[in-house]
Scaffold this motif. Structure first.
Motif, PDB file in Angstrom:
ATOM      1  N   LEU A 137      10.002  11.395   3.330  1.00 22.22           N
ATOM      2  CA  LEU A 137      10.597  10.074   3.514  1.00 22.22           C
ATOM      3  C   LEU A 137      10.174   9.423   4.830  1.00 22.22           C
ATOM      4  N   ASN A 138      10.005  10.252   5.864  1.00 24.90           N
ATOM      5  CA  ASN A 138       9.579   9.730   7.173  1.00 24.90           C
ATOM      6  C   ASN A 138       8.231   9.067   7.081  1.00 24.90           C
ATOM      7  N   LEU A 139       7.301   9.787   6.452  1.00 25.05           N
ATOM      8  CA  LEU A 139       5.937   9.263   6.347  1.00 25.05           C
ATOM      9  C   LEU A 139       5.916   8.031   5.434  1.00 25.05           C
ATOM     10  N   ALA A 140       6.640   8.109   4.329  1.00 29.76           N
ATOM     11  CA  ALA A 140       6.652   6.971   3.390  1.00 29.76           C
ATOM     12  C   ALA A 140       7.194   5.721   4.104  1.00 29.76           C
ATOM     13  N   SER A 141       8.229   5.912   4.962  1.00 37.78           N
ATOM     14  CA  SER A 141       8.809   4.758   5.680  1.00 37.78           C
ATOM     15  C   SER A 141       7.786   4.180   6.652  1.00 37.78           C
ATOM     16  N   LYS A 142       7.022   5.084   7.278  1.00 38.50           N
ATOM     17  CA  LYS A 142       5.990   4.641   8.227  1.00 38.50           C
ATOM     18  C   LYS A 142       4.913   3.810   7.488  1.00 38.50           C
ATOM     19  N   ILE A 143       4.508   4.308   6.347  1.00 35.71           N
ATOM     20  CA  ILE A 143       3.473   3.602   5.577  1.00 35.71           C
ATOM     21  C   ILE A 143       4.024   2.276   5.056  1.00 35.71           C
ATOM     22  N   LYS A 144       5.302   2.291   4.699  1.00 35.33           N
ATOM     23  CA  LYS A 144       5.926   1.077   4.153  1.00 35.33           C
ATOM     24  C   LYS A 144       5.905  -0.056   5.178  1.00 35.33           C
ATOM     25  N   LYS A 145       6.159   0.303   6.441  1.00 39.50           N
ATOM     26  CA  LYS A 145       6.184  -0.712   7.507  1.00 39.50           C
ATOM     27  C   LYS A 145       4.856  -1.449   7.573  1.00 39.50           C
ATOM     28  N   LYS A 146       3.778  -0.726   7.303  1.00 38.57           N
ATOM     29  CA  LYS A 146       2.452  -1.319   7.425  1.00 38.57           C
ATOM     30  C   LYS A 146       1.990  -1.995   6.135  1.00 38.57           C
ATOM     31  N   PHE A 147       2.294  -1.373   4.996  1.00 37.10           N
ATOM     32  CA  PHE A 147       1.690  -1.871   3.744  1.00 37.10           C
ATOM     33  C   PHE A 147       2.691  -2.418   2.734  1.00 37.10           C
ATOM     34  N   LYS A 148       3.975  -2.319   3.010  1.00 38.78           N
ATOM     35  CA  LYS A 148       5.057  -2.733   2.098  1.00 38.78           C
ATOM     36  C   LYS A 148       5.070  -1.949   0.793  1.00 38.78           C
ATOM     37  N   PHE A 149       4.098  -2.266  -0.115  1.00 40.44           N
ATOM     38  CA  PHE A 149       4.099  -1.581  -1.413  1.00 40.44           C
ATOM     39  C   PHE A 149       2.719  -1.083  -1.783  1.00 40.44           C
TER      40      PHE A 149
END
Ligand code: TYD
Length: 397
Positions: A137-149
């Motif tokens: 979840l940590n990594l997914a949240s980090k990626i989400k901040k940059k790419f949204k979806f």
């Protein structure tokens, strides 16, 4: 209820090839008891002992997807299917290994996630954006901040290696766009049961998925399988195409029902199936030892072909040492000149003439038997014999 059905004895960590012969110890955490269980509620098959991810997937991880022509071709073929069928703006691969899949895409359209830094380094060097971290979840949240979806999330032979499946799917749901597609592929439990390939079980393979169990799991996350493919890779795998239930862009194909019906026909939802499997595994062990002993009695030599994690399970379960199989051969640089953990059999660098010095070959990489037998035809013509323990120990050619 979680019920054990198979005990594969003391096993080392499968991909921990040893630099020199070594007696491993339980105390030091180098050996563990490999037991396999069935969850009567979720229908998930899993091993009971969980080894921390950091111990298994680190900067020394030796498995390389690009080491086999079969896998390279499979990834190339899949990349064409993905482009044609889903045309993603952004694809994320969980467990991108050495880039066997992502290198078939434009660098701007893909993100790799690979916690083994030695592997992540390969795709980074080739300028593919790669997060050298564990999928959570940590990594997914980090990626989400940059790419949204992300439009397509792909993962082969990785999700079954992660203990916390709830976290895995929560993280996927966080990033997957509403009309996005999740594609996962992993060895098929049905094929394992049919082929008696108990060597699918080792510390990294925490789960062995059936479509029945995946369906059950996805339901919790409002996801569903909308298509399925049976693949020959890894001795028989399933590729699941998954979407959000509310996404009406894709119809659920008949292939999904066919697979589930087949699994019900083979009674993968019942514990008694696994008890029977366990009996077949003991018989397989006896027969393999019998074959190898007979060859040795006749003073013939045996080499193992493909120092696979699967072979580590077989050799340790069957107590096969170098008095029976003198050496292994493999093409993977990280394995060459190392020793099979727990068995101390040396892995020799593959060369075109290596089989010349042996009478028999034990196929550690039985899942690539077609590719290997084609490659070694000239030795087979001269009388070299291959042995495979799948589906039951015998000579193949
Ligand atoms: P694989 O069956 O994918 O392994 P695992 O059980 O570890 O998941 O790995 C195949 C291994 O066999 C890999 O170490 C490379 C080796 N190999 C050869 O040495 N030569 C070959 O021709 C092939 C096809 C594989």
């Amino acid at each position: 209820m979680i019920k054990p059905f198979l005990n594969l004895g003391l096993q080392p960590l499968a991909n921990e090839y040893q630099k020199s012969p070594k007696k491993l110890s339980i105390k030091k955490g180098q050996l563990y008891n490999l037991k396999v269980c069935f969850n009567t509620n979720t229908k998930l098959v899993s091993i009971s002992k969980r080894i921390p991810s950091e111990k298994m997937f680190n900067s020394k991880y030796p498995y390389r997807s690009s080491m086999s022509l079969t896998m390279k071709a499979s990834f190339k073929n899949l990349s064409q299917i993905i482009k044609k069928r889903f045309n993603p703006n952004l694809l994320l691969e969980i467990g991108s290994n050495d880039g066997a899949l992502i290198k078939n895409f434009n660098k701007d359209n893909v993100i790799g996630v690979e916690p083994c830094k030695n592997l992540a380094q390969i795709t980074k060097k080739n300028n593919f954006l790669t997060y050298d971290d564990y999928w959570n979840l940590n990594l997914a949240s980090k990626i989400k901040k940059k790419f949204k979806f992300v439009d397509v999330i792909y993962s082969a032979n990785t999700l079954t290696h992660i203990s916390d499946l709830n976290d895995v799917f929560k993280s996927i749901c966080l990033l997957l766009s509403d009309d996005g597609v999740l594609i996962i592929e992993d060895p098929s439990l049905l094929e394992c049961v049919k082929k008696n390939s108990y060597d699918q079980f080792y510390n990294e393979h925490i789960y062995l998925f059936s479509a029945i169990a995946v369906n059950y799991l996805l339901n919790k996350f409002n996801l569903e399988i909308f298509d399925l493919e049976n693949l020959p890779t890894h001795g028989g795998s399933l590729r699941y195409y998954i979407k959000r239930k509310k996404n009406k862009n894709f119809k659920v194909t008949n292939r999904v029902n066919i697979q589930i019906k087949k699994e019900i026909f083979y009674e993968l939802h019942k514990f008694k199936t696994y008890k029977k499997f366990s009996n077949n595994v003991s018989k397989s062990k006896k027969k393999l030892i019998q074959i190898l002993n007979k060859i040795k009695k006749n003073n013939k030599s045996i080499i193992g072909y493909g120092a696979t994690a699967k072979a580590v399970t077989v050799l340790n379960y069957c107590n096969i040492n170098k008095d029976l199989i003198s050496n292994f051969t493999d093409t993977t640089p990280e394995k060459i000149n190392n020793y099979i953990p727990g068995r101390n059999i040396k892995i020799l660098k593959y060369n075109k003439n290596i089989l010349k010095n042996y009478d028999y070959v034990f196929l550690g990489a039985w899942n690539f038997s077609k590719e290997i037998i084609k490659k070694e035809k000239k030795f087979i013509k001269k009388g070299l014999k291959f042995i495979s323990h799948v589906p039951f120990p015998k000579f193949i050619n």
